[in-house]
Scaffold this motif. Sequence first.
Motif, PDB file in Angstrom:
ATOM      1  N   MET A   1       0.857  -1.315  -0.137  1.00 44.98           N
ATOM      2  CA  MET A   1       0.014  -0.005  -0.038  1.00 44.98           C
ATOM      3  C   MET A   1       0.939   1.279   0.037  1.00 44.98           C
ATOM      4  O   MET A   1       1.720   1.377   0.654  1.00 44.98           O
ATOM      5  CB  MET A   1      -0.799  -0.066   1.221  1.00 44.98           C
ATOM      6  N   THR A   2       0.509   2.320  -0.987  1.00 49.64           N
ATOM      7  CA  THR A   2       1.280   3.336  -0.923  1.00 49.64           C
ATOM      8  C   THR A   2       1.031   4.214   0.351  1.00 49.64           C
ATOM      9  O   THR A   2      -0.054   4.616   0.898  1.00 49.64           O
ATOM     10  CB  THR A   2       0.929   4.173  -2.053  1.00 49.64           C
ATOM     11  N   ALA A   3       2.083   4.711   0.716  1.00 46.37           N
ATOM     12  CA  ALA A   3       2.094   5.861   2.031  1.00 46.37           C
ATOM     13  C   ALA A   3       1.959   6.947   1.723  1.00 46.37           C
ATOM     14  O   ALA A   3       2.721   7.850   0.952  1.00 46.37           O
ATOM     15  CB  ALA A   3       3.522   5.711   2.783  1.00 46.37           C
ATOM     16  N   PHE A   4       0.640   7.676   1.895  1.00 49.08           N
ATOM     17  CA  PHE A   4       0.451   9.009   1.637  1.00 49.08           C
ATOM     18  C   PHE A   4       0.866   9.803   2.796  1.00 49.08           C
ATOM     19  O   PHE A   4       1.052   9.551   3.665  1.00 49.08           O
ATOM     20  CB  PHE A   4      -1.290   9.024   1.352  1.00 49.08           C
ATOM     21  N   PRO A   5       1.070  11.253   2.278  1.00 49.66           N
ATOM     22  CA  PRO A   5       1.432  12.238   3.013  1.00 49.66           C
ATOM     23  C   PRO A   5       0.066  12.347   4.306  1.00 49.66           C
ATOM     24  O   PRO A   5      -0.890  12.200   4.006  1.00 49.66           O
ATOM     25  CB  PRO A   5       1.534  13.474   2.489  1.00 49.66           C
ATOM     26  N   VAL A   6       0.635  12.538   5.452  1.00 45.96           N
ATOM     27  CA  VAL A   6      -0.360  12.761   6.576  1.00 45.96           C
ATOM     28  C   VAL A   6      -0.994  14.009   6.467  1.00 45.96           C
ATOM     29  O   VAL A   6      -2.186  14.253   6.666  1.00 45.96           O
ATOM     30  CB  VAL A   6       0.430  12.473   7.836  1.00 45.96           C
TER      31      VAL A   6
END
Length: 331
Positions: A1-6
């Motif tokens: 899963m791609t880590a998106f900016p918080v």
Amino acid sequence: MTAFPVRRLRRLRRSPALRRLVAETDLSPRRLVLPVFVKEDIAEAQPIASMPRVHQYPLAQLAAVVDVAAEAGIGGIMLFGVPAVRDAVGSGATDPDGILNRAIAVAAAAAKGRLTVQADLCLDEFTDHGHCGVLAADGSVDNDATLEVYARMALAQAEAGADILGLSGMMDGQVAACRAALDAAGRSDVVILAYSAKYASAFYGPFRDAVESTLTGDRRTYQLDAANGREGVQEALADIDEGADIVMVKPAGPYLDVLAEVAAVSSVPVWAYQVSGEYAMIEHAAAAGVIDRERAIGESILGIRRAGAEAILTYWAIEVAGWLREGRALA
């Protein structure tokens, strides 16, 4: 899963409306002051070659300039006199019939309270040697003898109708001397603007054309060294202790760090002067096609405001006020 900016900080930059809503720095015409040069013995406005769009004005045209400035909604004009005759002690500065004092009277009558009339309180435009004070026998600027002249200048400018006196000479004790003279004469109503952190700067070059300066040498023995930031803060605090109502940093752009530090500790309003060299650089660069003129102007003024200036002396005051009234983005 791609880590998106918080956090997605770009969301608040998505549209002009959002950017206006969350802008941290506001600017309004009332925060702008226009420097104006009034020259003796000319019949028509004369352009200043090193400062495109800026002129020396004859006394007869000053009321019209004041009307334009008032209609623009700016906070004031700062008057500088260019006399026909100069001498060693700058006697034209204290003469009620001197060009600057006559200009103050004309401007005050034309302003009718719509904006503040401010006057440069310094001897450099009136001395034949071009220094900001009277000279001692050895050729140095005599600080305390100059204070006596400044006190007389303060009274003359107050009598002519100035709302604000711009003490720009960088003499030690100048605020105390002028405040004491004004108070003793029953003129405690007159505001003192202290050019507190005024640096010995190359950016004044075009201004010297504007006032036709006769200076040879430099002013490094009384204006601040460019290497010193802390000293600028000390100067501002000293002027506040002496009774300054407003303190100023000059030039603005190269000294934004000093401006921010003064604004952080000052108990009085803090202003800045976007000087002639700052103006000329943008105008000439824009004329050469290497920068976007309007965006560069807006960005430079917003930077000064962001650093803490509550009012800005700028040669673009009327033009920028027009942009603000139209709701145009400055940068």
